[in-house]
Design a protein around this motif. Structure first.
Motif, PDB file in Angstrom:
ATOM      1  N   ARG A  98       0.843  -1.202   0.000  1.00 17.78           N
ATOM      2  CA  ARG A  98       0.000   0.000   0.000  1.00 17.78           C
ATOM      3  C   ARG A  98       0.874   1.247   0.000  1.00 17.78           C
ATOM      4  NH1 ARG A  98      -4.957  -0.934   4.264  1.00 17.78           N
ATOM      5  NH2 ARG A  98      -5.475  -3.048   3.584  1.00 17.78           N
ATOM      6  N   ILE A  99       0.305   2.325  -0.459  1.00 21.61           N
ATOM      7  CA  ILE A  99       0.988   3.619  -0.426  1.00 21.61           C
ATOM      8  C   ILE A  99       0.242   4.514   0.560  1.00 21.61           C
ATOM      9  CG2 ILE A  99       1.709   5.621  -1.784  1.00 21.61           C
ATOM     10  CD1 ILE A  99       1.536   3.802  -4.293  1.00 21.61           C
ATOM     11  N   VAL A 100       0.952   5.027   1.567  1.00 21.80           N
ATOM     12  CA  VAL A 100       0.321   5.911   2.550  1.00 21.80           C
ATOM     13  C   VAL A 100       1.043   7.257   2.541  1.00 21.80           C
ATOM     14  CG1 VAL A 100      -0.321   6.211   4.976  1.00 21.80           C
ATOM     15  CG2 VAL A 100      -0.277   3.912   3.987  1.00 21.80           C
ATOM     16  N   ARG A 101       0.280   8.326   2.503  1.00 21.56           N
ATOM     17  CA  ARG A 101       0.849   9.676   2.485  1.00 21.56           C
ATOM     18  C   ARG A 101       0.836  10.267   3.894  1.00 21.56           C
ATOM     19  NH1 ARG A 101      -1.033  12.400  -2.992  1.00 21.56           N
ATOM     20  NH2 ARG A 101      -1.141  10.544  -4.302  1.00 21.56           N
ATOM     21  N   THR A 102       1.957  10.811   4.285  1.00 17.62           N
ATOM     22  CA  THR A 102       2.044  11.367   5.641  1.00 17.62           C
ATOM     23  C   THR A 102       2.762  12.725   5.652  1.00 17.62           C
ATOM     24  OG1 THR A 102       4.160  10.288   6.042  1.00 17.62           O
ATOM     25  CG2 THR A 102       2.205   9.068   6.729  1.00 17.62           C
ATOM     26  N   GLN A 103       2.505  13.439   6.747  1.00 17.11           N
ATOM     27  CA  GLN A 103       3.323  14.606   7.065  1.00 17.11           C
ATOM     28  C   GLN A 103       3.613  14.425   8.560  1.00 17.11           C
ATOM     29  OE1 GLN A 103       1.583  18.369   6.033  1.00 17.11           O
ATOM     30  NE2 GLN A 103       3.332  19.544   6.781  1.00 17.11           N
ATOM     31  N   ALA A 104       4.646  13.643   8.817  1.00 16.89           N
ATOM     32  CA  ALA A 104       4.882  13.113  10.159  1.00 16.89           C
ATOM     33  C   ALA A 104       5.004  14.208  11.211  1.00 16.89           C
ATOM     34  CB  ALA A 104       6.127  12.235  10.164  1.00 16.89           C
ATOM     35  N   THR A 105       5.635  15.330  10.863  1.00 14.22           N
ATOM     36  CA  THR A 105       5.835  16.402  11.848  1.00 14.22           C
ATOM     37  C   THR A 105       4.508  16.929  12.388  1.00 14.22           C
ATOM     38  OG1 THR A 105       5.991  17.939   9.985  1.00 14.22           O
ATOM     39  CG2 THR A 105       8.077  17.221  10.990  1.00 14.22           C
ATOM     40  N   GLU A 106       3.434  16.860  11.564  1.00 18.59           N
ATOM     41  CA  GLU A 106       2.123  17.328  11.979  1.00 18.59           C
ATOM     42  C   GLU A 106       1.206  16.178  12.394  1.00 18.59           C
ATOM     43  OE1 GLU A 106       1.897  20.661  12.083  1.00 18.59           O
ATOM     44  OE2 GLU A 106       3.954  20.604  11.279  1.00 18.59           O
ATOM     45  N   GLY A 107       1.717  14.967  12.264  1.00 22.18           N
ATOM     46  CA  GLY A 107       0.882  13.812  12.603  1.00 22.18           C
ATOM     47  C   GLY A 107      -0.074  13.417  11.491  1.00 22.18           C
ATOM     48  N   VAL A 108      -0.009  14.127  10.360  1.00 20.84           N
ATOM     49  CA  VAL A 108      -0.934  13.844   9.256  1.00 20.84           C
ATOM     50  C   VAL A 108      -0.637  12.468   8.648  1.00 20.84           C
ATOM     51  CG1 VAL A 108      -1.651  14.564   6.917  1.00 20.84           C
ATOM     52  CG2 VAL A 108      -1.180  16.299   8.694  1.00 20.84           C
ATOM     53  N   GLY A 109      -1.657  11.660   8.529  1.00 19.96           N
ATOM     54  CA  GLY A 109      -1.507  10.346   7.875  1.00 19.96           C
ATOM     55  C   GLY A 109      -1.006   9.250   8.802  1.00 19.96           C
ATOM     56  N   VAL A 110      -0.623   9.619  10.026  1.00 16.88           N
ATOM     57  CA  VAL A 110      -0.058   8.614  10.936  1.00 16.88           C
ATOM     58  C   VAL A 110      -1.097   7.558  11.329  1.00 16.88           C
ATOM     59  CG1 VAL A 110       1.040   8.235  13.187  1.00 16.88           C
ATOM     60  CG2 VAL A 110       1.811  10.123  11.714  1.00 16.88           C
ATOM     61  N   PRO A 111      -2.352   7.981  11.657  1.00 17.22           N
ATOM     62  CA  PRO A 111      -3.359   6.943  11.960  1.00 17.22           C
ATOM     63  C   PRO A 111      -3.582   6.010  10.767  1.00 17.22           C
ATOM     64  CG  PRO A 111      -4.130   9.114  12.645  1.00 17.22           C
ATOM     65  CD  PRO A 111      -2.887   9.344  11.845  1.00 17.22           C
ATOM     66  N   GLU A 112      -3.583   6.562   9.553  1.00 13.18           N
ATOM     67  CA  GLU A 112      -3.784   5.755   8.339  1.00 13.18           C
ATOM     68  C   GLU A 112      -2.614   4.789   8.166  1.00 13.18           C
ATOM     69  OE1 GLU A 112      -4.171   9.004   8.563  1.00 13.18           O
ATOM     70  OE2 GLU A 112      -6.257   9.377   7.991  1.00 13.18           O
ATOM     71  N   LEU A 113      -1.395   5.261   8.479  1.00 16.60           N
ATOM     72  CA  LEU A 113      -0.220   4.399   8.349  1.00 16.60           C
ATOM     73  C   LEU A 113      -0.300   3.245   9.350  1.00 16.60           C
ATOM     74  CD1 LEU A 113       2.522   3.690   7.201  1.00 16.60           C
ATOM     75  CD2 LEU A 113       3.563   5.383   8.725  1.00 16.60           C
ATOM     76  N   TRP A 114      -0.690   3.589  10.577  1.00 15.04           N
ATOM     77  CA  TRP A 114      -0.795   2.536  11.592  1.00 15.04           C
ATOM     78  C   TRP A 114      -1.882   1.521  11.209  1.00 15.04           C
ATOM     79  CZ3 TRP A 114       2.210   0.095  14.361  1.00 15.04           C
ATOM     80  CH2 TRP A 114       1.778  -0.717  15.440  1.00 15.04           C
ATOM     81  N   ALA A 115      -2.958   2.043  10.626  1.00 17.20           N
ATOM     82  CA  ALA A 115      -4.034   1.157  10.160  1.00 17.20           C
ATOM     83  C   ALA A 115      -3.514   0.211   9.080  1.00 17.20           C
ATOM     84  CB  ALA A 115      -5.207   1.984   9.620  1.00 17.20           C
ATOM     85  N   ALA A 116      -2.661   0.724   8.208  1.00 18.26           N
ATOM     86  CA  ALA A 116      -2.092  -0.114   7.140  1.00 18.26           C
ATOM     87  C   ALA A 116      -1.196  -1.201   7.733  1.00 18.26           C
ATOM     88  CB  ALA A 116      -1.307   0.753   6.148  1.00 18.26           C
ATOM     89  N   VAL A 117      -0.410  -0.826   8.761  1.00 17.97           N
ATOM     90  CA  VAL A 117       0.456  -1.799   9.430  1.00 17.97           C
ATOM     91  C   VAL A 117      -0.393  -2.895  10.069  1.00 17.97           C
ATOM     92  CG1 VAL A 117       2.084  -2.156  11.333  1.00 17.97           C
ATOM     93  CG2 VAL A 117       2.359  -0.171   9.823  1.00 17.97           C
TER      94      VAL A 117
END
Lengths: 320, 320
Positions: B225-244
């Motif tokens: 899967r491809i997940v887009r994040t902006q880690a410094t702002e927390g953007v996409g982190v829940p989606e990334l964890w969901a993918a994991v």
């Protein structure tokens, strides 16, 4: 001679060029027949003087080797040229070079030319090149040039087996700096600065000299020389050949046997490592026992270190 | 408990952080005590879920891992972070990172952080990292992050041992293309496109998607899967964890044991190769017999292939 005619080894020893070419192909393909051949001819080797020539692409190594070959031929000595391209899996480029060369030496049966390309095996090319040189040696070749492109580990390994190592540099390409950084500089007996008509030749010579100044040489030890050439015009070629002869004279008076011994040791270590890993791969890792051990590691009833010890105990006569 | 107190292994199993740190140091220094420790704790491992995170420098891996670690901690699970820098012989850079991290997780004893740097041994860092993960696993860590910088062979080896592999890319640096070329792309289970506020995020996602489109996946096989994040702002982190978590669920329902078995095999092969070469180096190549053989090669009374066979016959119980 038997009813089936002379063996390949006999034909190599009789300097039959087609037999030499065939023998090198057997080596290049890493066949058992090639190994068997080396075993048969090995005691007839050790006479040839091997000159390793390396340097970055475009440094004019081929032209330099061709000029030196002509010089050697003037003395009547037989010449072999092995051109190695570690970066290419195909020998296309080298073959083009071969064709140009064959024109230069076309009428001279005293020059044998062969190109070799990588087969992708780790260190395999250096071994194949050394065996090819042994075949030429057994066939009565007096001087063997091994010419290789580049300044990486493969080249170091290839040049390491030569009796003398020439590193060719060319001014103003930036490649000189790259070469200066690489380990190849430490194995150079003679530095050739080629294409001295270009800008930067003096600067390059000064840089190499400065690098040499960083270490000291003991009494009787060879201090690398710097020779300037313009190979296309033959400029500096007699001086370069004189430097090679000076190196050879000093080496034969002193460190020559040491160097050949170091080479024998390097070769033996390399063969042992390769044979051992092959044994591991074909005999040990393909065994059903291994699968059982992996299952036990997977189920955590056996740790990997104990599994490794268990296999080695079965494989080796004495274990640490 | 004996009069001398609990052993290091017992203290590791009791999750004593100082014992864990000491154990990892023993592993890092490649000591016998470290090997012995792994043997003792191995059967208590296999519970932790290991997440490998790699990508080019500057892709924001540390921030990403820190954010994921905070997410994991919300569930109460214990977290371990192993930061590996294969390119640096010193852990200075990693230590700086450690200090920043220690502030992020300062008040949380449920997060263990450790950096590891290369010791220059071929593949040694991958082995040490795997052992460090085993130690954290034995100490009851639920989720282990292994974070490594770069896209070379070391990183491939390190990420190969993870249960899930995250490859982090960042738009517009050119590093993405380099990463796309490298073998690391083939082991990615999840692609993280971080710093999506930058130009080129869409183009990068399209490039990765196009690469994925080059192959097909069978029924039940995980399609990266491809997940887009902006880690410094927390953007996409829940989606990334969901993918994991989605990956983990699918893996545990299917290929999980296969993957762990492949890992056990890879590990065992690596250990065997290393032990065999060490045996060769310390037992065989240092023997006086070897010198005699080298002399015989030098005098051409023995060829290198026969010498190698002779040594192997003495060393191995069965020879090819």
């Amino acid at each position: 001679m038997t009813a089936t005619g002379p063996s390949l080894a006999e034909r190599v020893l009789a300097a039959d060029p087609r037999a030499v070419a065939r023998a090198i192909s057997l080596i290049e393909d890493e066949t058992e027949a090639g190994v068997s051949l080396i075993r048969q001819i090995f005691r007839h080797t050790g006479r040839a003087f091997v000159i390793g020539v390396t340097g970055p692409p475009g440094a004019g190594k081929s032209t330099l080797v061709d000029r030196l070959a002509v010089t050697v031929r003037e003395s009547g000595d037989k010449v072999g040229i092995i051109a190695v391209d570690p970066s290419s899996p195909f020998s296309g480029g080298a073959l083009l070079g071969d064709r140009i060369r064959m024109q230069v030496h076309a009428r001279d049966p005293g020059v044998f030319i062969r190109s070799m390309a990588t087969r992708g095996h780790l260190g395999g090319l250096a071994r194949a090149t050394e065996d090819a040189a042994l075949i030429l040696d057994a066939a009565g070749t007096d001087v063997i040039f091994i010419e290789t492109v580049g300044v990486g580990q493969d080249e170091v390994d290839i040049v390491r087996m030569a009796d003398v190592s020439l590193v060719t540099l060319v001014p103003g390409t930036g490649d000189d700096v790259q070469a200066l950084k690489a380990g190849i500089m430490e194995i150079a007996d003679i530095f050739v600065i080629n294409k001295i008509d270009r800008d930067g030749a003096d600067r390059l010579a000064i840089a190499v000299e400065a690098m040499l100044g960083l270490r000291s040489w003991t009494e009787g030890e060879w201090r690398p020389r710097i020779v300037r050439t313009q190979a296309t015009e033959g400029v500096g070629v007699p001086e370069l050949w004189a430097a090679v002869r000076a190196f050879r004279a000093q080496a034969e008076a002193g460190s020559f046997e040491l160097r050949r011994r170091a080479r024998a040791e390097f070769r033996l270590r390399d063969l042992l490592t390769r044979h051992l890993l092959k044994h591991l791969e074909t005999r040990v890792l393909k065994s059903p026992e291994l699968n059982a051990l992996i299952d036990r590691i997977g189920s955590r009833s056996l740790d990997p270190y104990s599994a490794s010890s268990e296999i080695l105990a079965k494989m080796l006569k004495t274990v640490d």
